[in-house]
Design an enzyme around this catalytic site. Structure first.
Site, PDB file in Angstrom:
ATOM      1  N   ASP A  31     -28.296 -30.554  12.546  1.00 31.65           N
ATOM      2  CA  ASP A  31     -29.562 -30.269  12.652  1.00 31.65           C
ATOM      3  C   ASP A  31     -30.448 -29.386  11.856  1.00 31.65           C
ATOM      4  O   ASP A  31     -31.471 -29.355  11.635  1.00 31.65           O
ATOM      5  CB  ASP A  31     -29.584 -29.653  14.229  1.00 31.65           C
ATOM      6  CG  ASP A  31     -28.930 -28.432  15.009  1.00 31.65           C
ATOM      7  OD1 ASP A  31     -28.150 -28.159  14.027  1.00 31.65           O
ATOM      8  OD2 ASP A  31     -29.141 -27.871  16.053  1.00 31.65           O
ATOM      9  N   ILE A  32     -29.380 -27.965  11.823  1.00 31.88           N
ATOM     10  CA  ILE A  32     -30.483 -27.610  11.098  1.00 31.88           C
ATOM     11  C   ILE A  32     -29.180 -26.825  10.403  1.00 31.88           C
ATOM     12  O   ILE A  32     -28.554 -25.720  10.451  1.00 31.88           O
ATOM     13  CB  ILE A  32     -31.336 -26.277  11.773  1.00 31.88           C
ATOM     14  CG1 ILE A  32     -32.361 -25.403  10.408  1.00 31.88           C
ATOM     15  CG2 ILE A  32     -30.447 -25.561  12.444  1.00 31.88           C
ATOM     16  CD1 ILE A  32     -33.332 -24.960  11.158  1.00 31.88           C
ATOM     17  N   ASP A  39     -28.948 -22.808   8.524  1.00 34.47           N
ATOM     18  CA  ASP A  39     -29.228 -21.671   8.359  1.00 34.47           C
ATOM     19  C   ASP A  39     -28.454 -20.955   7.180  1.00 34.47           C
ATOM     20  O   ASP A  39     -28.662 -21.329   5.849  1.00 34.47           O
ATOM     21  CB  ASP A  39     -29.445 -21.163   9.566  1.00 34.47           C
ATOM     22  CG  ASP A  39     -29.624 -19.489   9.716  1.00 34.47           C
ATOM     23  OD1 ASP A  39     -31.088 -19.450   9.136  1.00 34.47           O
ATOM     24  OD2 ASP A  39     -30.142 -19.469  10.632  1.00 34.47           O
ATOM     25  N   LYS A  92     -33.156 -23.818   5.990  1.00 37.48           N
ATOM     26  CA  LYS A  92     -33.756 -22.863   6.104  1.00 37.48           C
ATOM     27  C   LYS A  92     -33.817 -22.051   4.986  1.00 37.48           C
ATOM     28  O   LYS A  92     -32.669 -22.442   3.983  1.00 37.48           O
ATOM     29  CB  LYS A  92     -33.694 -22.237   7.395  1.00 37.48           C
ATOM     30  CG  LYS A  92     -34.408 -22.324   8.576  1.00 37.48           C
ATOM     31  CD  LYS A  92     -34.117 -20.938   9.260  1.00 37.48           C
ATOM     32  CE  LYS A  92     -34.575 -21.588  10.875  1.00 37.48           C
ATOM     33  NZ  LYS A  92     -34.757 -20.319  11.986  1.00 37.48           N
TER      34      LYS A  92
HETATM   35  P1  IMP Z   1     -25.259 -20.993  10.503  1.00 33.16           P
HETATM   36  O1  IMP Z   1     -23.939 -21.654  10.024  1.00 33.16           O
HETATM   37  O2  IMP Z   1     -25.550 -20.436   9.625  1.00 33.16           O
HETATM   38  O3  IMP Z   1     -26.486 -22.510   9.263  1.00 33.16           O
HETATM   39  O4  IMP Z   1     -26.109 -21.788  11.609  1.00 33.16           O
HETATM   40  C1  IMP Z   1     -26.678 -23.184  11.947  1.00 33.16           C
HETATM   41  C2  IMP Z   1     -26.682 -23.115  13.503  1.00 33.16           C
HETATM   42  O5  IMP Z   1     -27.525 -21.709  13.967  1.00 33.16           O
HETATM   43  C3  IMP Z   1     -27.508 -24.544  13.481  1.00 33.16           C
HETATM   44  O6  IMP Z   1     -26.506 -25.118  14.025  1.00 33.16           O
HETATM   45  C4  IMP Z   1     -27.835 -23.824  15.232  1.00 33.16           C
HETATM   46  O7  IMP Z   1     -27.481 -24.230  15.975  1.00 33.16           O
HETATM   47  C5  IMP Z   1     -28.635 -22.342  15.041  1.00 33.16           C
HETATM   48  N1  IMP Z   1     -29.984 -22.678  14.215  1.00 33.16           N
HETATM   49  C6  IMP Z   1     -29.917 -21.381  13.683  1.00 33.16           C
HETATM   50  N2  IMP Z   1     -31.574 -21.235  12.722  1.00 33.16           N
HETATM   51  C7  IMP Z   1     -32.200 -21.951  14.019  1.00 33.16           C
HETATM   52  C8  IMP Z   1     -33.163 -22.428  15.081  1.00 33.16           C
HETATM   53  O8  IMP Z   1     -34.479 -21.813  14.567  1.00 33.16           O
HETATM   54  N3  IMP Z   1     -33.849 -23.410  15.832  1.00 33.16           N
HETATM   55  C9  IMP Z   1     -32.451 -23.758  16.630  1.00 33.16           C
HETATM   56  N4  IMP Z   1     -31.003 -23.039  16.263  1.00 33.16           N
HETATM   57  C10 IMP Z   1     -31.007 -22.942  14.997  1.00 33.16           C
HETATM   58 MG    MG Z   2     -26.146 -26.148  15.446  1.00 32.42          MG
END
Ligand code: IMP
Ligand code: MG
Length: 169
Positions: A93-94, A96, A124
């Site tokens: 989905d995203i 981060d 992001k």
């Molecule tokens: P990362 O390992 O920091 O890239 O974490 C990503 C995960 O954090 C995503 O798969 C989401 O489950 C959650 N996440 C990060 N940003 C958001 C947001 O703005 N809304 C909802 N979930 C988010």
């Molecule tokens: Mg996730």
């Protein structure tokens, strides 16, 4: 709730991503892997926009930093299909920090996939990206908390048909 990306904008972008993915994977044995739970809605749309034979599987994990500060995966639900000699496309989905994606790519590469690439609906813009190179991105967004289209806040809002920004309470 403010709409950041409308249902129509999402559908249009998915169509064009589908065309790119169809072209890229046309001569390859493709396995699409949906990263649960957040990617479920995006994955079901993007999969139908890829006009090729493909296999579909799901994977659920969270990542954490271990004592030697390398990434480790806590797997909640593993793949059911073998991915040796297959080209894996991870759908999330995203992105981060990208830490989870980085760990999953390492894990699947160890399992013998021929290639592991990533397609995320949202990327992001943050300063401390740990993995900053998703292969396909739906939309680049600013560093704000978004919900809908699979994304949750405390497990709610996943069913919204658009991407929204929550009002600050
Ligand atoms: P990362 O390992 O920091 O890239 O974490 C990503 C995960 O954090 C995503 O798969 C989401 O489950 C959650 N996440 C990060 N940003 C958001 C947001 O703005 N809304 C909802 N979930 C988010
Ligand atoms: Mg996730």
């Amino acid at each position: 709730m403010k709409t950041l990306i409308s249902r129509e904008e999402i559908q249009k972008r998915i169509e064009s991503l589908g065309k790119e993915l169809t072209e890229y994977y046309k001569d390859k044995d493709l396995t699409v892997v949906c990263l649960l739970n957040g990617a479920m809605i995006f994955a079901s749309d993007i999969m139908r926009a890829i006009e090729l034979p493909l296999q579909y599987d799901t994977f659920a994990a969270s990542s954490y930093v271990n004592t030697s500060s390398t990434g480790e995966l806590k797997i909640r639900s593993n793949l059911k299909l073998p991915i040796e000699n297959r080209h894996v496309l991870l759908i999330d989905d995203i992105l981060d920090t990208g830490f989870t994606m980085k760990c999953i790519i390492e894990e699947f590469t160890r399992k013998g996939a021929l290639s592991v690439k990533s397609c995320v609906l949202l990327n992001k813009k943050i300063k401390d990206k740990l993995f900053s190179a998703p292969d396909w991105v739906g939309f680049e967004i600013e560093d704000e908390f978004v919900v809908g289209y699979g994304l949750d806040y405390n497990e709610e809002y996943r069913n919204l048909p658009f991407i929204g920004v929550l009002d600050q309470e």
